[in-house]
Design a protein around this motif. Structure first.
Motif, PDB file in Angstrom:
ATOM      1  N   VAL B 235       0.828  -1.213   0.000  1.00 60.91           N
ATOM      2  CA  VAL B 235       0.000   0.000   0.000  1.00 60.91           C
ATOM      3  C   VAL B 235       0.861   1.261   0.000  1.00 60.91           C
ATOM      4  CG1 VAL B 235      -1.618   1.349   1.383  1.00 60.91           C
ATOM      5  CG2 VAL B 235      -2.053  -1.071   0.984  1.00 60.91           C
ATOM      6  N   SER B 236       1.903   1.251   0.829  1.00 61.76           N
ATOM      7  CA  SER B 236       2.757   2.435   0.933  1.00 61.76           C
ATOM      8  C   SER B 236       3.473   2.723  -0.390  1.00 61.76           C
ATOM      9  CB  SER B 236       3.774   2.239   2.059  1.00 61.76           C
ATOM     10  OG  SER B 236       4.653   3.326   2.104  1.00 61.76           O
ATOM     11  N   GLY B 237       4.007   1.689  -1.017  1.00 62.16           N
ATOM     12  CA  GLY B 237       4.728   1.874  -2.278  1.00 62.16           C
ATOM     13  C   GLY B 237       3.817   2.319  -3.409  1.00 62.16           C
ATOM     14  N   TYR B 238       2.610   1.776  -3.423  1.00 66.82           N
ATOM     15  CA  TYR B 238       1.642   2.173  -4.445  1.00 66.82           C
ATOM     16  C   TYR B 238       1.267   3.653  -4.273  1.00 66.82           C
ATOM     17  CZ  TYR B 238      -2.810   2.489  -6.915  1.00 66.82           C
ATOM     18  OH  TYR B 238      -3.825   2.887  -7.735  1.00 66.82           O
ATOM     19  N   LEU B 239       1.025   4.025  -3.028  1.00 65.98           N
ATOM     20  CA  LEU B 239       0.653   5.412  -2.733  1.00 65.98           C
ATOM     21  C   LEU B 239       1.809   6.378  -3.026  1.00 65.98           C
ATOM     22  CD1 LEU B 239      -1.829   6.921  -1.605  1.00 65.98           C
ATOM     23  CD2 LEU B 239      -0.874   6.591   0.682  1.00 65.98           C
ATOM     24  N   SER B 240       3.053   5.950  -2.755  1.00 66.00           N
ATOM     25  CA  SER B 240       4.222   6.762  -3.135  1.00 66.00           C
ATOM     26  C   SER B 240       4.215   6.998  -4.634  1.00 66.00           C
ATOM     27  CB  SER B 240       5.535   6.029  -2.818  1.00 66.00           C
ATOM     28  OG  SER B 240       5.859   6.127  -1.486  1.00 66.00           O
ATOM     29  N   GLY B 241       4.033   5.920  -5.380  1.00 64.29           N
ATOM     30  CA  GLY B 241       4.027   6.040  -6.826  1.00 64.29           C
ATOM     31  C   GLY B 241       2.929   6.968  -7.314  1.00 64.29           C
ATOM     32  N   LEU B 242       1.730   6.799  -6.759  1.00 61.99           N
ATOM     33  CA  LEU B 242       0.582   7.646  -7.134  1.00 61.99           C
ATOM     34  C   LEU B 242       0.904   9.122  -6.972  1.00 61.99           C
ATOM     35  CD1 LEU B 242      -2.816   6.486  -5.590  1.00 61.99           C
ATOM     36  CD2 LEU B 242      -2.231   6.725  -7.997  1.00 61.99           C
ATOM     37  N   LEU B 243       1.428   9.470  -5.794  1.00 64.43           N
ATOM     38  CA  LEU B 243       1.646  10.887  -5.499  1.00 64.43           C
ATOM     39  C   LEU B 243       2.831  11.456  -6.278  1.00 64.43           C
ATOM     40  CD1 LEU B 243       0.867  10.697  -1.694  1.00 64.43           C
ATOM     41  CD2 LEU B 243      -0.509  11.857  -3.424  1.00 64.43           C
ATOM     42  N   ILE B 244       3.867  10.644  -6.484  1.00 63.79           N
ATOM     43  CA  ILE B 244       5.018  11.108  -7.268  1.00 63.79           C
ATOM     44  C   ILE B 244       4.611  11.243  -8.738  1.00 63.79           C
ATOM     45  CG2 ILE B 244       7.367  10.546  -8.047  1.00 63.79           C
ATOM     46  CD1 ILE B 244       7.802   9.175  -5.292  1.00 63.79           C
ATOM     47  N   GLY B 245       3.833  10.289  -9.237  1.00 60.94           N
ATOM     48  CA  GLY B 245       3.348  10.379 -10.614  1.00 60.94           C
ATOM     49  C   GLY B 245       2.489  11.626 -10.823  1.00 60.94           C
ATOM     50  N   ALA B 246       1.616  11.900  -9.853  1.00 64.65           N
ATOM     51  CA  ALA B 246       0.766  13.102  -9.945  1.00 64.65           C
ATOM     52  C   ALA B 246       1.613  14.368  -9.885  1.00 64.65           C
ATOM     53  CB  ALA B 246      -0.262  13.095  -8.814  1.00 64.65           C
ATOM     54  N   GLU B 247       2.652  14.346  -9.063  1.00 62.62           N
ATOM     55  CA  GLU B 247       3.566  15.495  -8.956  1.00 62.62           C
ATOM     56  C   GLU B 247       4.262  15.760 -10.296  1.00 62.62           C
ATOM     57  OE1 GLU B 247       6.536  15.065  -5.866  1.00 62.62           O
ATOM     58  OE2 GLU B 247       7.916  16.422  -6.900  1.00 62.62           O
ATOM     59  N   ILE B 248       4.795  14.703 -10.901  1.00 65.70           N
ATOM     60  CA  ILE B 248       5.516  14.860 -12.174  1.00 65.70           C
ATOM     61  C   ILE B 248       4.570  15.364 -13.256  1.00 65.70           C
ATOM     62  CG2 ILE B 248       6.714  13.588 -14.021  1.00 65.70           C
ATOM     63  CD1 ILE B 248       7.951  11.817 -11.816  1.00 65.70           C
ATOM     64  N   SER B 249       3.367  14.799 -13.297  1.00 73.08           N
ATOM     65  CA  SER B 249       2.389  15.218 -14.294  1.00 73.08           C
ATOM     66  C   SER B 249       2.025  16.693 -14.129  1.00 73.08           C
ATOM     67  CB  SER B 249       1.162  14.328 -14.153  1.00 73.08           C
ATOM     68  OG  SER B 249       0.252  14.558 -15.172  1.00 73.08           O
ATOM     69  N   GLY B 250       1.740  17.069 -12.868  1.00 64.09           N
ATOM     70  CA  GLY B 250       1.361  18.459 -12.592  1.00 64.09           C
ATOM     71  C   GLY B 250       2.480  19.427 -12.923  1.00 64.09           C
ATOM     72  N   ALA B 251       3.702  19.091 -12.537  1.00 65.99           N
ATOM     73  CA  ALA B 251       4.820  20.006 -12.738  1.00 65.99           C
ATOM     74  C   ALA B 251       5.188  20.129 -14.215  1.00 65.99           C
ATOM     75  CB  ALA B 251       6.031  19.535 -11.935  1.00 65.99           C
TER      76      ALA B 251
END
Lengths: 314, 314
Positions: B235-251
């Protein structure tokens, strides 16, 4: 116990959620003879004492009206609830729910309504337990409807011809509480239950337009206070607006431009906030006027044949 | 104390953050003669005993090399720190930082480096304290660079000709911890520091493509476990990926298609995660190879005239 009079009690229904529950005493037409509400939701039940909690709510009704079946919906059927009930797939209507009732092996005839499951476009599973009843109840006079049920896990449910054809969950309330109380933003937040309309609107507009940038704009709840654009008492309202705006933006994009009439179900306070947010985002919505929840529970019980049996005191 | 030899210590610099700090003993060219690191960040300092904490880190250096000035950067200059230092506006380079040093009224010559502030397109304020030094240091051999500093509050900093021209903050680490530990997802999560590459990749791709739908896809961290698509330890690794992916997309959206070379600064573990995430999102990035942080602190001290004074033991 007689079933001849339409005003005799024939069914107990309980909307049994995580934090509280609401019981209904229903006649054969779904008319509500009595209701009661308490906080014996899942989190307040120790040692799995669900049957004791069930009796606490129903005993006086059973004593007065004789034994009758009970239909339970909501998180009471989750893996963390009383007895796990299965999930129906989409589309799901009253027949699907009635055909998948989960019996509770107890001294009374008790059935738990299944949840509903789906997978979104990218195959993420999604589930509802409880809102399926409310949504179908809300749609009885409007066959095609988009229901929004705001809350800890906000649900958007699309109904066509009395069946749920699509739904999606946003973790709006849950994420709001986590961010407000457990990030750098919690240092600034001052508890205040009054949401300033101006600040809420700023949040909604920001979240609606910047939803793709959410973990950035959330940081604004801190920096806006740092630079006196926002008062500490307004942090919660701003963050509410942000997350609700992002929810509306995400859901309306998923639905495309042609979505049916939107109706809100839920607490008066949350529905008022969402109604304002919809207005700010240029979308119309209305509270559900007719509440056919009793009729919906009765319909499920009838379709499952629960009202045809005669129950003895056990 | 002599300033003639390039290998004599002339400046103490401290990167003093919220949870820990790192001290540098520097010669006149910015060469690092010694370093030390401890956990006396802001949260571990009681009763505002900053001077005591300062002496704990510097006394042995001062005793060996004589009294010398100190330059402090990071959250030590925040309103919750030792003495509040102002913020420079963009563009901000070494001269701007040097001209706005905040003196600490103590028995030693101590200065705090200002932070940097900006407002994004929709006027949300944004701030950095600490990363401005690291970013300028990273850019000394590459004049135009996009620096990403992952962490509790991940910073994206664009440098042109040695000056910070744009930056933005994502609350990635902070939101990850809040959601993982304080929402419905915390019930499923099992602590495991090993991130499965497969699960992380699923998270990154989901977050990157669904960033506009973030509070919906986060719910997937629960439902994917419910339906056995994901194990609780993931769960933690999936959530890390989700938030980092969203960060990269947004930036990357905010930057448009033409962004310069991306470089990562920060802990080895976080940089490795982000590097993998960038790769999955189709963007190239590199760790910063040359670390000119000592030279950067020395440059600020020189531009502020701090090295021209002779300091006596006080």
């Amino acid at each position: 116990m007689g079933l001849s009079s339409s005003h005799s009690a024939v069914l107990v229904a309980i909307d049994w959620g995580t934090t509280n529950r609401r019981g209904y005493l229903l006649d054969t037409n779904g008319g509500t003879l009595d209701t009661c509400e308490d906080e014996l939701g899942l989190v307040n039940i120790m040692n799995k004492e669900f049957y004791e909690a069930f009796k606490l709510l129903t005993t006086s009704w059973m004593e007065e009206h004789g034994p009758m079946p009970a239909v339970l919906s909501g998180m009471v059927g989750a893996s963390t609830g009383w007895v796990e009930a299965k999930y129906c797939s989409l589309p799901a209507g009253l027949d699907d729910l009635a055909q998948n009732l989960q019996p509770v092996p107890m001294g009374s005839p008790i059935w738990i309504v299944p949840g509903v499951r789906t997978r979104d476009d990218i195959h993420t599973p999604d589930v509802i337990r409880g809102e399926e009843i409310q949504a179908i109840a809300a749609s009885t006079s409007n066959e095609n409807l988009l229901i929004v049920a705001p809350g800890t896990h906000s649900k958007w449910i699309q109904i066509k011809d009395g069946r749920i054809v699509w739904f999606t969950t946003f973790m709006t309330g849950d994420v709001h509480a986590a961010i407000l109380n457990h990030t750098v933003i919690s240092q600034l937040h001052i508890f205040n239950s009054v949401v300033s309309p101006k600040v809420f609107a700023l949040g909604v507009k920001t979240g609606y337009s910047q939803n793709a940038n959410l973990t950035h704009v959330i940081f604004g709840a801190r920096t806006r206070v740092l630079f006196k654009d926002l008062e500490p008492k307004d942090v919660s309202g701003y963050l509410s607006g942000l997350l609700i705006g992002a929810e509306i933006s995400g859901a309306l994009s998923a639905l495309g431009t042609s979505f049916p009439k939107i109706s809100l179900i839920g607490s008066e306070h949350l529905c008022a906030l969402y109604r304002k947010a919809f207005e700010l985002c240029g979308a119309d919505c209305n509270p559900v006027t007719e509440n056919a929840i009793g009729k919906t529970y009765i319909d499920i019980a009838k379709r499952a044949g629960l009202l045809e049996c005669r129950y003895e005191c056990l």
